[in-house]
Design a protein around this motif. Sequence first.
Motif, PDB file in Angstrom:
ATOM      1  N   LEU A  37       0.844  -1.203   0.000  1.00  0.00           N
ATOM      2  CA  LEU A  37       0.000   0.000   0.000  1.00  0.00           C
ATOM      3  C   LEU A  37       0.877   1.251   0.000  1.00  0.00           C
ATOM      4  N   SER A  38       1.989   1.198   0.735  1.00  0.00           N
ATOM      5  CA  SER A  38       2.855   2.386   0.787  1.00  0.00           C
ATOM      6  C   SER A  38       3.510   2.637  -0.573  1.00  0.00           C
ATOM      7  N   LEU A  39       3.596   1.574  -1.391  1.00  0.00           N
ATOM      8  CA  LEU A  39       4.210   1.743  -2.721  1.00  0.00           C
ATOM      9  C   LEU A  39       3.178   2.144  -3.787  1.00  0.00           C
ATOM     10  N   GLY A  40       1.955   2.389  -3.363  1.00  0.00           N
ATOM     11  CA  GLY A  40       0.970   2.931  -4.313  1.00  0.00           C
ATOM     12  C   GLY A  40      -0.192   2.004  -4.655  1.00  0.00           C
ATOM     13  N   ALA A  41      -0.168   0.773  -4.136  1.00  0.00           N
ATOM     14  CA  ALA A  41      -1.310  -0.111  -4.424  1.00  0.00           C
ATOM     15  C   ALA A  41      -2.485   0.292  -3.538  1.00  0.00           C
ATOM     16  N   ARG A  42      -3.681  -0.101  -3.955  1.00  0.00           N
ATOM     17  CA  ARG A  42      -4.882   0.203  -3.193  1.00  0.00           C
ATOM     18  C   ARG A  42      -5.527  -1.134  -2.811  1.00  0.00           C
ATOM     19  N   THR A  43      -6.185  -1.178  -1.639  1.00  0.00           N
ATOM     20  CA  THR A  43      -6.845  -2.424  -1.235  1.00  0.00           C
ATOM     21  C   THR A  43      -8.018  -2.696  -2.177  1.00  0.00           C
ATOM     22  N   ALA A  44      -8.071  -3.880  -2.733  1.00  0.00           N
ATOM     23  CA  ALA A  44      -9.163  -4.223  -3.661  1.00  0.00           C
ATOM     24  C   ALA A  44     -10.467  -4.381  -2.881  1.00  0.00           C
ATOM     25  N   SER A  45     -11.563  -3.987  -3.489  1.00  0.00           N
ATOM     26  CA  SER A  45     -12.849  -4.216  -2.829  1.00  0.00           C
ATOM     27  C   SER A  45     -13.333  -5.628  -3.177  1.00  0.00           C
ATOM     28  N   ALA A  46     -14.428  -6.065  -2.542  1.00  0.00           N
ATOM     29  CA  ALA A  46     -14.947  -7.416  -2.770  1.00  0.00           C
ATOM     30  C   ALA A  46     -15.198  -7.653  -4.257  1.00  0.00           C
ATOM     31  N   GLY A  47     -14.667  -8.725  -4.782  1.00  0.00           N
ATOM     32  CA  GLY A  47     -14.924  -9.104  -6.173  1.00  0.00           C
ATOM     33  C   GLY A  47     -14.244  -8.232  -7.214  1.00  0.00           C
ATOM     34  N   GLU A  48     -13.341  -7.318  -6.771  1.00  0.00           N
ATOM     35  CA  GLU A  48     -12.817  -6.341  -7.744  1.00  0.00           C
ATOM     36  C   GLU A  48     -11.917  -6.974  -8.803  1.00  0.00           C
ATOM     37  N   PHE A  49     -11.188  -8.062  -8.467  1.00  0.00           N
ATOM     38  CA  PHE A  49     -10.355  -8.711  -9.493  1.00  0.00           C
ATOM     39  C   PHE A  49     -11.252  -9.278 -10.595  1.00  0.00           C
ATOM     40  N   THR A  50     -12.369  -9.875 -10.183  1.00  0.00           N
ATOM     41  CA  THR A  50     -13.294 -10.452 -11.174  1.00  0.00           C
ATOM     42  C   THR A  50     -14.007  -9.333 -11.928  1.00  0.00           C
ATOM     43  N   ALA A  51     -14.311  -8.233 -11.211  1.00  0.00           N
ATOM     44  CA  ALA A  51     -14.950  -7.092 -11.882  1.00  0.00           C
ATOM     45  C   ALA A  51     -14.029  -6.566 -12.979  1.00  0.00           C
ATOM     46  N   ARG A  52     -12.711  -6.518 -12.672  1.00  0.00           N
ATOM     47  CA  ARG A  52     -11.752  -6.065 -13.699  1.00  0.00           C
ATOM     48  C   ARG A  52     -11.728  -7.014 -14.892  1.00  0.00           C
ATOM     49  N   ALA A  53     -11.761  -8.318 -14.584  1.00  0.00           N
ATOM     50  CA  ALA A  53     -11.762  -9.308 -15.670  1.00  0.00           C
ATOM     51  C   ALA A  53     -12.963  -9.054 -16.577  1.00  0.00           C
ATOM     52  N   TYR A  54     -14.088  -8.740 -15.964  1.00  0.00           N
ATOM     53  CA  TYR A  54     -15.303  -8.481 -16.736  1.00  0.00           C
ATOM     54  C   TYR A  54     -15.167  -7.179 -17.530  1.00  0.00           C
ATOM     55  N   LEU A  55     -14.720  -6.115 -16.836  1.00  0.00           N
ATOM     56  CA  LEU A  55     -14.639  -4.810 -17.500  1.00  0.00           C
ATOM     57  C   LEU A  55     -13.569  -4.793 -18.591  1.00  0.00           C
ATOM     58  N   ASN A  56     -12.554  -5.666 -18.461  1.00  0.00           N
ATOM     59  CA  ASN A  56     -11.528  -5.758 -19.508  1.00  0.00           C
ATOM     60  C   ASN A  56     -11.886  -6.810 -20.556  1.00  0.00           C
ATOM     61  N   ASN A  57     -13.165  -7.207 -20.556  1.00  0.00           N
ATOM     62  CA  ASN A  57     -13.681  -8.163 -21.551  1.00  0.00           C
ATOM     63  C   ASN A  57     -13.011  -9.526 -21.532  1.00  0.00           C
ATOM     64  N   LYS A  58     -12.471  -9.935 -20.370  1.00  0.00           N
ATOM     65  CA  LYS A  58     -11.872 -11.266 -20.291  1.00  0.00           C
ATOM     66  C   LYS A  58     -12.946 -12.333 -20.098  1.00  0.00           C
ATOM     67  N   ILE A  59     -14.013 -11.971 -19.414  1.00  0.00           N
ATOM     68  CA  ILE A  59     -15.120 -12.907 -19.184  1.00  0.00           C
ATOM     69  C   ILE A  59     -16.435 -12.153 -19.321  1.00  0.00           C
TER      70      ILE A  59
END
Length: 453
Positions: free
Chosen positions: A95-117
């Motif tokens: 987090l100190s290096l610039g990452a943000r805590t993902a919210s629930a399901g956010e990795f899968t939401a990204r997969a969806y929004l990036n048209n992976k699924i």
Amino acid sequence: MYKLNDTITAISSPSNDHRVIVRLAGPQTLDILGHICTSFVADKTGITTCRISDINLDAIVYLFRQPHSYTGDDLAEIHLWANQAITEALMEKLLSLGARTASAGEFTARAYLNNKIDLAQAEAVNEVITASNTFQLAAAENLLAGRLGCLSKTIRESILDLLSRLEANLDFSTEDIAPANKADIIAKLNETKSQLKDLLAGSIRSESTLDLPAVGIAGTPNAGKSTLLNKLLGRQRSIVSHQRKTTRDVLTGELELPGCRCILFDCAGLLTHAETILDELAQQAAIEAIRNAMVVVFCVDISKSDWAEDIAIRRLINPAHLITIATKTDLLSEKGTAERLSKLKSLFGCDFLPVSAHSDTGIDKLKAEITTRLITTTSGHTKDAVALTTRHRQSLNNAIHDIIQAEKEIKAGSEELAAMMLRTAYNQLSNIEQHNIDEQVLDRIFSRFCIGK
Ligand SMILES: Nc1nc2c(ncn2[C@@H]2O[C@H](COP(=O)(O)OP(=O)(O)OP(=O)(O)O)[C@@H](O)[C@H]2O)c(=O)[nH]1
Ligand SMILES: [Mg+2]
């Protein structure tokens, strides 16, 4: 709400596991790995072992470069063996290096929004996580494999075909559709409607994957219900005594069976006549619980001399799945048990499984029978079933309704209205994999996930 241009992180392994998996996804992934790992060089396979200097531990890092990752952007999985304090220190560093805590399901939401699924596949990820038995899991995996999207696409194509035939008619003719054509279109509409109905009928209610199926133990007072509950659960959950009407409340426990789990419950013994207000209340609670049970184990004390009460209360319940068992067989000889089993069969018109909670007789057979009944009920007998969420059901039901309306309009000679209804049905089915679905709906879908998925 979902941002795609920053880097998210979360622990994606279960909290009780010493092997910790930390996920990191987004444009800063490589930079951050470069900071935390000494000599970070991912080879061609994307797998590398490196030392994480801040926590002084070795880790295996799996790097998936965009677009060939689950989320579609640079994604790393850091696998390490660590306790909670060390894991927290690593998370703080990320987090100190610039990452943000993902919210629930956010990795899968990204997969969806990036048209992976597609959306149905995204929802399937959650169904797989929450599935409570092997058939629900298979149905969720079918959803994940895109089977629902595939089926709905085939149905959409037949709607498009019908629509084009209707519209060609509207454009090039000033007259009504020829009767032969009309009959053909109606037949095709019916076929499409049946396909949709089959899809609904063969599906598994994925909402039920969130609630474990209930299995009830029923019978007259003193039949040995509480003793059986304790035996199956392997602990003293319910009070046992030789007195009738010992149990008053509905008592539950989670039962792990091979391939599935359920909520097992014990309740008051059923009575033909409630004598006191307490009896009445206990009966109401028992009947209500039994009515909602998926499977009921009906206990009859084989050592009794008269089963008139048991016969009377058997008529009070009518579950979809009833397993009839003869309890306390340890009180009889083998020959006596066999004789009474056949007597019970002729009195009740069904076979009884001989069980003794005291001597362990029939307990494994009973567990196997409960498993079979649960699997039959939840699977709807098909391996190909797809797990449908409320949203999918709504879309399918709306499409069926639109097709019925279209059929009515064609019969009434209003092809224009029929075409409109078919277009609505088409859009309903597109909703299943829809990519421009609004944020609120997405939020609702992904908020049901756990963090890290
Ligand atoms: N010998 C023998 N006795 C049993 C067995 N199971 C239960 N009992 C006895 O039967 C009596 C009633 O058992 P419970 O488990 O309390 O019966 P119940 O059906 O829960 O009774 P209620 O709560 O009153 O409806 C107790 O004395 C138990 O020890 C068994 O397998 N063998
Ligand atoms: Mg009891």
